[in-house]
Scaffold this motif. Sequence first.
Motif, PDB file in Angstrom:
ATOM      1  N   SER A  80      12.834  26.790   2.024  1.00 38.39           N
ATOM      2  CA  SER A  80      12.650  25.793   3.651  1.00 38.39           C
ATOM      3  C   SER A  80      12.875  26.676   4.760  1.00 38.39           C
ATOM      4  N   TRP A  81      11.653  26.843   5.401  1.00 41.33           N
ATOM      5  CA  TRP A  81      12.641  27.560   7.226  1.00 41.33           C
ATOM      6  C   TRP A  81      13.784  27.123   7.991  1.00 41.33           C
ATOM      7  N   ILE A  82      14.651  27.243   8.626  1.00 36.24           N
ATOM      8  CA  ILE A  82      16.160  27.208   8.539  1.00 36.24           C
ATOM      9  C   ILE A  82      15.373  27.049   9.858  1.00 36.24           C
ATOM     10  N   ALA A  83      15.744  26.420  10.381  1.00 38.78           N
ATOM     11  CA  ALA A  83      15.268  26.268  12.814  1.00 38.78           C
ATOM     12  C   ALA A  83      17.079  26.503  12.640  1.00 38.78           C
ATOM     13  N   ASP A  84      18.177  26.463  12.421  1.00 43.93           N
ATOM     14  CA  ASP A  84      19.434  26.349  12.914  1.00 43.93           C
ATOM     15  C   ASP A  84      19.911  26.303  12.109  1.00 43.93           C
ATOM     16  N   SER A  85      20.994  27.927  11.618  1.00 47.77           N
ATOM     17  CA  SER A  85      22.357  26.922  10.210  1.00 47.77           C
ATOM     18  C   SER A  85      22.865  26.767  10.785  1.00 47.77           C
ATOM     19  N   GLY A  86      23.282  26.707  12.032  1.00 42.10           N
ATOM     20  CA  GLY A  86      24.585  25.849  12.789  1.00 42.10           C
ATOM     21  C   GLY A  86      25.315  27.222  12.188  1.00 42.10           C
ATOM     22  N   ARG A  87      27.069  26.330  12.690  1.00 42.80           N
ATOM     23  CA  ARG A  87      27.725  27.815  12.871  1.00 42.80           C
ATOM     24  C   ARG A  87      27.277  28.483  10.585  1.00 42.80           C
TER      25      ARG A  87
ATOM     26  N   ALA B 274       6.764  29.337  -0.503  1.00 42.25           N
ATOM     27  CA  ALA B 274       6.466  30.930   0.789  1.00 42.25           C
ATOM     28  C   ALA B 274       6.598  32.324   0.640  1.00 42.25           C
ATOM     29  N   PHE B 275       6.411  32.339   1.197  1.00 42.58           N
ATOM     30  CA  PHE B 275       5.944  34.544   1.341  1.00 42.58           C
ATOM     31  C   PHE B 275       7.379  34.880   2.127  1.00 42.58           C
ATOM     32  N   VAL B 276       7.436  36.126   1.836  1.00 41.62           N
ATOM     33  CA  VAL B 276       8.852  36.574   2.413  1.00 41.62           C
ATOM     34  C   VAL B 276       8.226  37.802   2.213  1.00 41.62           C
ATOM     35  N   CYS B 277       7.509  39.407   3.609  1.00 40.99           N
ATOM     36  CA  CYS B 277       7.388  40.570   3.882  1.00 40.99           C
ATOM     37  C   CYS B 277       8.737  41.275   3.262  1.00 40.99           C
ATOM     38  N   ILE B 278       9.018  41.807   2.496  1.00 39.91           N
ATOM     39  CA  ILE B 278      10.599  42.685   2.590  1.00 39.91           C
ATOM     40  C   ILE B 278      10.957  43.254   3.138  1.00 39.91           C
ATOM     41  N   ASP B 279       9.739  44.089   4.094  1.00 35.46           N
ATOM     42  CA  ASP B 279      10.191  45.040   5.003  1.00 35.46           C
ATOM     43  C   ASP B 279      10.537  44.025   6.305  1.00 35.46           C
ATOM     44  N   ALA B 280      10.740  43.278   6.402  1.00 39.55           N
ATOM     45  CA  ALA B 280      11.108  42.426   7.591  1.00 39.55           C
ATOM     46  C   ALA B 280      12.364  41.803   7.110  1.00 39.55           C
TER      47      ALA B 280
ATOM     48  N   ARG C 221      17.445  36.461   6.198  1.00 41.64           N
ATOM     49  CA  ARG C 221      17.611  36.333   7.320  1.00 41.64           C
ATOM     50  C   ARG C 221      15.962  37.778   8.334  1.00 41.64           C
ATOM     51  N   THR C 222      15.228  37.133   8.459  1.00 41.38           N
ATOM     52  CA  THR C 222      14.060  38.164   8.850  1.00 41.38           C
ATOM     53  C   THR C 222      14.361  38.458  10.408  1.00 41.38           C
ATOM     54  N   VAL C 223      14.025  39.369  10.732  1.00 44.98           N
ATOM     55  CA  VAL C 223      13.640  39.706  12.436  1.00 44.98           C
ATOM     56  C   VAL C 223      13.141  38.448  13.091  1.00 44.98           C
ATOM     57  N   THR C 224      13.033  37.411  12.390  1.00 47.05           N
ATOM     58  CA  THR C 224      12.589  36.401  12.934  1.00 47.05           C
ATOM     59  C   THR C 224      12.508  35.296  13.193  1.00 47.05           C
ATOM     60  N   TYR C 225      12.769  35.286  12.356  1.00 42.32           N
ATOM     61  CA  TYR C 225      13.044  33.736  11.005  1.00 42.32           C
ATOM     62  C   TYR C 225      14.541  34.369   9.862  1.00 42.32           C
ATOM     63  N   HIS C 226      14.335  32.020   9.782  1.00 41.16           N
ATOM     64  CA  HIS C 226      15.001  32.157   8.478  1.00 41.16           C
ATOM     65  C   HIS C 226      14.839  31.796   7.259  1.00 41.16           C
ATOM     66  N   MET C 227      14.823  31.354   6.373  1.00 43.23           N
ATOM     67  CA  MET C 227      14.697  30.957   5.403  1.00 43.23           C
ATOM     68  C   MET C 227      15.264  30.777   4.384  1.00 43.23           C
ATOM     69  N   VAL C 228      15.579  29.822   3.128  1.00 40.87           N
ATOM     70  CA  VAL C 228      16.515  29.361   1.637  1.00 40.87           C
ATOM     71  C   VAL C 228      15.216  29.147   1.144  1.00 40.87           C
ATOM     72  N   GLY C 229      15.177  30.088  -0.302  1.00 44.25           N
ATOM     73  CA  GLY C 229      14.906  29.375  -1.207  1.00 44.25           C
ATOM     74  C   GLY C 229      15.290  29.717  -2.844  1.00 44.25           C
ATOM     75  N   LYS C 230      14.107  29.848  -4.221  1.00 43.42           N
ATOM     76  CA  LYS C 230      14.232  30.099  -4.713  1.00 43.42           C
ATOM     77  C   LYS C 230      13.159  31.028  -5.215  1.00 43.42           C
ATOM     78  N   ILE C 231      13.359  32.391  -5.613  1.00 46.36           N
ATOM     79  CA  ILE C 231      13.062  33.894  -5.615  1.00 46.36           C
ATOM     80  C   ILE C 231      12.122  33.684  -7.197  1.00 46.36           C
ATOM     81  N   LYS C 232      10.676  32.961  -7.224  1.00 45.77           N
ATOM     82  CA  LYS C 232       9.994  32.815  -8.199  1.00 45.77           C
ATOM     83  C   LYS C 232       9.481  34.307  -8.804  1.00 45.77           C
ATOM     84  N   LYS C 233       9.634  35.109  -7.864  1.00 48.81           N
ATOM     85  CA  LYS C 233       8.091  35.932  -8.552  1.00 48.81           C
ATOM     86  C   LYS C 233       8.706  37.281  -7.062  1.00 48.81           C
ATOM     87  N   ILE C 234       8.223  38.882  -7.268  1.00 47.90           N
ATOM     88  CA  ILE C 234       8.096  39.708  -6.355  1.00 47.90           C
ATOM     89  C   ILE C 234       7.020  40.128  -6.424  1.00 47.90           C
TER      90      ILE C 234
END
Length: 86
Positions: free
Chosen positions: A38-45, A64-70, A14-27
């Motif tokens: 995958s971008w998760i538009a709605d996680s449900g409960r 996908a790339f996710v900024c660690i600071d976010a 979970r970032t400040v603006t969106y949610h994602m699931v995925g496998k970490i390929k590298k840092i």
Amino acid sequence: MKTPFKIKSNYFIRTVTYHMVGKIKKIDGNFLVLSDASWIADSGRFHDAIKTGSLSEVEPVGDAFVCIDAIVDAFPWKHPLPDKQK
């Protein structure tokens, strides 16, 4: 940079603006590089999502790339990564 993330492990992020699931390929610098993401538009409960892998709205995006600071928080994802739009 030291992080708690493990390469080849799956996470719900979970970032400040969106949610994602995925496998970490590298840092790479300040970014997590995800595969099978995958971008998760709605996680449900949220409890159901984390415990059973049930998600309400999913948009597979591939790499996908996710900024660690976010990142606000992250959870190990112990389910198959979603690969179909929902």
